[in-house]
Scaffold this motif. Structure first.
Motif, PDB file in Angstrom:
ATOM      1  N   PHE A 115      -1.292  -1.032  14.242  1.00  0.00           N
ATOM      2  CA  PHE A 115      -0.831   0.030  15.060  1.00  0.00           C
ATOM      3  C   PHE A 115      -1.851   0.815  15.834  1.00  0.00           C
ATOM      4  O   PHE A 115      -2.748   1.029  15.510  1.00  0.00           O
ATOM      5  N   ASP A 173      -2.289   3.983  15.798  1.00  0.00           N
ATOM      6  CA  ASP A 173      -2.876   5.068  15.094  1.00  0.00           C
ATOM      7  C   ASP A 173      -2.937   4.529  13.450  1.00  0.00           C
ATOM      8  O   ASP A 173      -3.200   5.302  12.609  1.00  0.00           O
ATOM      9  N   LEU A 219      -1.901   3.904  10.704  1.00  0.00           N
ATOM     10  CA  LEU A 219      -1.011   3.943   9.658  1.00  0.00           C
ATOM     11  C   LEU A 219      -1.539   3.539   8.343  1.00  0.00           C
ATOM     12  O   LEU A 219      -0.904   2.714   7.652  1.00  0.00           O
ATOM     13  N   LEU A 220      -2.529   3.636   8.299  1.00  0.00           N
ATOM     14  CA  LEU A 220      -3.318   3.055   6.914  1.00  0.00           C
ATOM     15  C   LEU A 220      -2.531   4.145   5.777  1.00  0.00           C
ATOM     16  O   LEU A 220      -2.490   5.444   6.104  1.00  0.00           O
ATOM     17  N   PHE A 221      -2.323   3.582   4.732  1.00  0.00           N
ATOM     18  CA  PHE A 221      -1.677   4.363   3.668  1.00  0.00           C
ATOM     19  C   PHE A 221      -2.525   5.468   3.043  1.00  0.00           C
ATOM     20  O   PHE A 221      -3.632   5.104   2.634  1.00  0.00           O
ATOM     21  N   PRO A 222      -2.442   6.635   3.349  1.00  0.00           N
ATOM     22  CA  PRO A 222      -3.244   7.845   3.038  1.00  0.00           C
ATOM     23  C   PRO A 222      -3.503   8.083   1.770  1.00  0.00           C
ATOM     24  O   PRO A 222      -4.774   8.318   1.179  1.00  0.00           O
ATOM     25  N   HIS A 223      -2.705   7.534   0.769  1.00  0.00           N
ATOM     26  CA  HIS A 223      -3.053   7.812  -0.742  1.00  0.00           C
ATOM     27  C   HIS A 223      -3.614   6.666  -1.182  1.00  0.00           C
ATOM     28  O   HIS A 223      -3.649   6.615  -2.535  1.00  0.00           O
ATOM     29  N   LEU A 224      -3.955   5.344  -0.521  1.00  0.00           N
ATOM     30  CA  LEU A 224      -4.445   4.207  -1.237  1.00  0.00           C
ATOM     31  C   LEU A 224      -5.925   4.133  -0.705  1.00  0.00           C
ATOM     32  O   LEU A 224      -6.092   4.641   0.508  1.00  0.00           O
ATOM     33  N   ASP A 263      -7.121  -1.032  -1.492  1.00  0.00           N
ATOM     34  CA  ASP A 263      -5.725  -1.203  -1.802  1.00  0.00           C
ATOM     35  C   ASP A 263      -4.948  -1.271  -0.468  1.00  0.00           C
ATOM     36  O   ASP A 263      -3.948  -1.930  -0.359  1.00  0.00           O
ATOM     37  N   PHE A 276      -2.689  -4.756   0.376  1.00  0.00           N
ATOM     38  CA  PHE A 276      -1.302  -4.368   0.376  1.00  0.00           C
ATOM     39  C   PHE A 276      -0.214  -5.441   0.435  1.00  0.00           C
ATOM     40  O   PHE A 276       0.639  -5.868  -0.378  1.00  0.00           O
ATOM     41  N   GLY A 277      -0.550  -6.080   1.536  1.00  0.00           N
ATOM     42  CA  GLY A 277       0.106  -7.269   2.017  1.00  0.00           C
ATOM     43  C   GLY A 277       0.256  -8.407   1.053  1.00  0.00           C
ATOM     44  O   GLY A 277       1.336  -9.025   0.981  1.00  0.00           O
ATOM     45  N   ARG A 327      -6.407  -5.608   7.228  1.00  0.00           N
ATOM     46  CA  ARG A 327      -5.182  -5.438   6.377  1.00  0.00           C
ATOM     47  C   ARG A 327      -3.888  -6.311   7.262  1.00  0.00           C
ATOM     48  O   ARG A 327      -3.064  -6.997   6.273  1.00  0.00           O
ATOM     49  N   ALA A 328      -4.237  -6.520   8.219  1.00  0.00           N
ATOM     50  CA  ALA A 328      -3.020  -7.367   9.261  1.00  0.00           C
ATOM     51  C   ALA A 328      -3.481  -8.981   8.933  1.00  0.00           C
ATOM     52  O   ALA A 328      -2.467  -9.614   8.905  1.00  0.00           O
ATOM     53  N   ARG A 375       6.919   6.104   9.468  1.00  0.00           N
ATOM     54  CA  ARG A 375       6.480   4.895  10.173  1.00  0.00           C
ATOM     55  C   ARG A 375       5.471   4.273   9.272  1.00  0.00           C
ATOM     56  O   ARG A 375       5.222   2.838   9.299  1.00  0.00           O
ATOM     57  N   TYR A 376       4.993   5.201   8.161  1.00  0.00           N
ATOM     58  CA  TYR A 376       3.986   4.315   7.307  1.00  0.00           C
ATOM     59  C   TYR A 376       5.111   3.540   6.645  1.00  0.00           C
ATOM     60  O   TYR A 376       4.592   2.354   5.983  1.00  0.00           O
ATOM     61  N   ALA A 421       5.190   0.416   8.552  1.00  0.00           N
ATOM     62  CA  ALA A 421       4.063  -0.498   8.562  1.00  0.00           C
ATOM     63  C   ALA A 421       4.095  -1.342   7.245  1.00  0.00           C
ATOM     64  O   ALA A 421       3.846  -2.313   7.348  1.00  0.00           O
ATOM     65  N   LEU A 442       4.056  -5.678   6.490  1.00  0.00           N
ATOM     66  CA  LEU A 442       2.996  -6.168   5.747  1.00  0.00           C
ATOM     67  C   LEU A 442       3.886  -7.121   4.429  1.00  0.00           C
ATOM     68  O   LEU A 442       3.151  -7.621   3.438  1.00  0.00           O
ATOM     69  N   GLY A 443       5.188  -7.152   4.561  1.00  0.00           N
ATOM     70  CA  GLY A 443       6.002  -7.821   3.795  1.00  0.00           C
ATOM     71  C   GLY A 443       6.612  -7.130   2.478  1.00  0.00           C
ATOM     72  O   GLY A 443       7.107  -7.803   1.566  1.00  0.00           O
ATOM     73  N   MET A 490       9.685  -1.831  -2.819  1.00  0.00           N
ATOM     74  CA  MET A 490       8.248  -1.776  -3.041  1.00  0.00           C
ATOM     75  C   MET A 490       7.688  -0.746  -1.962  1.00  0.00           C
ATOM     76  O   MET A 490       7.174   0.047  -2.424  1.00  0.00           O
ATOM     77  N   ARG A 522       5.712   2.254  -3.629  1.00  0.00           N
ATOM     78  CA  ARG A 522       4.267   2.241  -3.324  1.00  0.00           C
ATOM     79  C   ARG A 522       3.792   3.213  -2.133  1.00  0.00           C
ATOM     80  O   ARG A 522       2.863   3.736  -2.115  1.00  0.00           O
ATOM     81  N   MET A 582       3.768   9.289  -1.365  1.00  0.00           N
ATOM     82  CA  MET A 582       3.296  10.297   0.071  1.00  0.00           C
ATOM     83  C   MET A 582       3.936  11.289  -0.461  1.00  0.00           C
ATOM     84  O   MET A 582       3.818  12.389   0.257  1.00  0.00           O
TER      85      MET A 582
END
Lengths: 352, 275
Positions: free
Chosen positions: A85, A87, A89-94, A98, A102-103, A150-151, B172-173, B176, B180-181, B186, B190, B195
């Motif tokens: 994406f 911006d 959109l990396l998960f901020p809490h991971l 991680d 994730f995938g 990640r992708a 949007r998270y 995303a 990622l499946g 989940m 997760r 968040m």
């Protein structure tokens, strides 16, 4: 490897209408290039399964993602595409690790294996030292690399990049663009890249599809698109003057009035293209060898790096790049009368 | 430098004396809110405090109260978080009405809530009669009834806090995560829940505090049996006539818990503001 992506997308949402066909072979990168609001991102979301098609079909090889005729629609989480994406959109809490894992975890891969693969990818993008960092601690370029890892870690058949370099500053951008090109060269699947930056498209893509108002207005190899623009938008992007007319032999009767002599021979409707650097400006009628000479008026001046871009009304209206010294010598100010000359050998002509 | 002039203006405005029609009522309001608590502290039997605090009745009430409030909070989390998610993330007909219904217990007098619970779950209640007939189950006047009464009154606090937190997190998270499946479950477990965690914690603390202080619905639906349904607020009310010292000690205890809750919330909010 599976066969490529074939997509026939029709999306109607509110007043917006997207009608776009895209085909991408394995190992190929296709760029959707267009202005903001052209529908490129909607097309990408439709491919990912985030926006339903009003009509059409999407398939990668023999895996059908969507087919409105067969009432088939595979949800985003079961398409197995990789998406980056704008911006990130990396998960901020991971942590970065991680995030990349994730995938794999979503596909039921054991934690240990997923982390090992994630680390291998972080190594590949040069960020293994940041495996335990949260996205908040990463720079824009680093976050972009983590998002790419990640992708790609799930080895998708289809990779979707939504303005992947738009959020980066100019310096980082050059570096990350070169790296992205390198990673795309190693990627065996199909890639669709959405961008409004012609340079991104030229450097990264094997083929460019120019999208305007939800339609493909031109497609071809980057060099072809750069040489022979077919819309004003593309011409502006690649920095060429573009005129339309009816050609007969070397001559072209322009739509906007006047005529042009070009180096190519074409019959029928045609485009005429030439660089602003090929345009010479004079205070009095030049008596040189230039075949295209006309009288115009300066409309505007714009300082570029070491040249000045002069906008001259016509007919035909053109942009001319001249030196700063020439601007002073010719006393070019808005409203000043000026003679314009373009050599026929600098002008290309191709069928419309 | 225009940047330095505006703080100066503000400083001048702050130093100027506020008008009396605002200053006097303001100070009165402050006194009105703080002085009763001061009175509580002044009248506390500080010398007998250790003895009273460790007396069997106080400890019983304290243990029962903490347990019931904790269970009510857990119940609220288990049911309230999914409800908050439904309100924040899905679109269904009548969603606005559902949201309004959720907030009713917030404004309803708790005693009415207790009566309503009796009408539903009492031995002759709409559902309670079948619980009694088929399973021999009678809820009123049991510890379970205390938990239900507290959850009824406190859950809306949690639902509203969590829904607000979910609305504030960028969905949007979740998109995303889907690419990622990740399945929807989940994604929730997760991505969405972690968040929104600061909001969930804040909501739980509020919910716990409200459950701990619950009086009206509890005494109506669960009654007042020592060790079974007599929570601290009920104990305070009953003791005030027979044994004011114990009532004061219990009140101080509840006050201490409230202060603790406030401190926890402040900590949570400042930390969540940083991320």
């Amino acid at each position: 490897m599976t066969a490529g992506l074939t997509a026939r997308m029709r999306v109607r949402r509110g007043g917006f209408d997207l009608d776009l066909d895209v085909a991408v072979a394995p190992h190929q990168v296709v760029a959707l290039l267009g202005p903001n609001g052209a529908g490129k991102s909607t097309a990408l979301q439709a491919l990912a399964g985030l926006v339903p098609l009003t009509d059409g079909a999407v398939a990668v090889g023999d895996r059908r993602f969507e087919d409105t005729a067969g009432r088939l629609r595979v949800p985003a989480e079961r398409r197995g595409v990789g998406m980056v994406f704008q911006d990130y959109l990396l998960f901020p809490h991971l942590t970065a690790r991680d995030n990349v894992a994730f995938g794999l975890r979503a596909r039921g891969v054991a934690r240990r294996t997923a982390h090992a693969k994630a680390d291998a990818w972080l190594e590949r993008v040069g960020l293994i030292a940041y495996a335990r960092s949260r996205p908040g601690a990463l720079s824009g370029g680093q976050a972009q690399r983590v998002a790419l890892a990640r992708a790609l870690v799930v080895e998708p058949d289809l990779l979707l990049l939504d303005e992947p370099l738009a959020a980066l500053d100019a310096g980082t951008r050059i570096e990350v663009r070169a790296e992205l090109r390198h990673h795309l060269a190693d990627f065996a699947g199909c890639t669709v890249l959405v961008t409004h930056d012609p340079l991104d498209a030229m450097v990264l893509a094997d083929r460019i599809v120019v999208v305007e108002h939800g339609r493909a207005v031109q497609s071809g190899a980057p060099s072809e698109v750069a040489r022979s623009p077919r819309t004003d938008y593309v011409a502006r992007l690649v920095g060429l003057n573009l005129l339309r007319g009816k050609a007969k032999g070397h001559g072209v009767a322009l739509e906007c009035g006047g005529s042009f002599v070009t180096r190519d021979t074409v019959d029928g409707s045609a485009f005429v293209a030439f660089s602003p650097t090929a345009v010479a400006l004079h205070r009095s009628r030049p008596d040189g060898s230039a075949r295209n000479v006309w009288h115009g008026r300066v409309v505007g001046l714009e300082q570029h790096a070491d040249t000045v871009r002069v906008q001259v009304d016509g007919p035909p209206p053109v942009l001319a790049d001249v030196t700063t010294a020439a601007v002073a010598e010719l006393d070019l100010t808005p409203g000043a009368p000026v003679w314009v000359a373009v050599k026929a050998t600098e002008v290309s002509c191709y069928p419309a | 430098m225009p940047a330095s002039t505006s703080p100066d203006h503000r400083l001048v405005a702050a130093r100027a004396r506020p008008p009396l029609p605002l200053l006097v009522p303001g100070l009165l309001a402050l006194g009105f809110l703080v002085l009763p608590l001061l009175g509580l502290a002044l009248r506390a039997p500080w010398r007998r405090l250790p003895d009273l605090l460790t007396s069997a009745q106080v400890l019983d009430a304290l243990r029962l109260s903490l347990m019931c409030a904790l269970l009510a909070t857990l119940l609220s989390l288990l049911l309230g978080v999914p409800l908050a998610w439904l309100l924040a993330r899905t679109d269904f007909p009548g969603r606005r009405i559902v949201r309004a219904l959720v907030t009713v217990p917030l404004v309803l007098p708790p005693v009415v809530g207790g009566v309503a619970l009796l009408m539903l779950l009492g031995r002759r209640g709409v559902v309670g009669q079948y619980l009694d007939a088929w399973f021999g189950l009678s809820l009123p006047f049991t510890t379970a009834a205390v938990v239900l009464a507290e959850a009824f009154v406190a859950m809306p606090f949690l639902v509203i806090a969590v829904e607000g937190a979910l609305q504030a997190t960028d969905s949007r998270y979740e998109t995303a995560a889907a690419t990622l499946g990740a399945s929807r479950w989940m994604v929730f477990w997760r991505v969405t829940l972690p968040m929104a965690a600061p909001g969930v914690v804040a909501g739980s603390v509020l919910c716990f505090a409200r459950a701990l202080g619950e009086f009206g619905a509890t005494i109506t639906f669960a009654g007042s049996f020592p060790g079974v349904t007599r929570t601290m607020p009920i104990e305070v009310y009953l003791r005030l006539q027979s044994d004011p010292d114990t009532a004061i000690v219990l009140s101080l205890l509840l006050l201490a818990v409230s202060v603790l809750v406030l401190a926890m919330l402040r900590d949570r909010w400042t930390r969540s503001g940083l991320t």
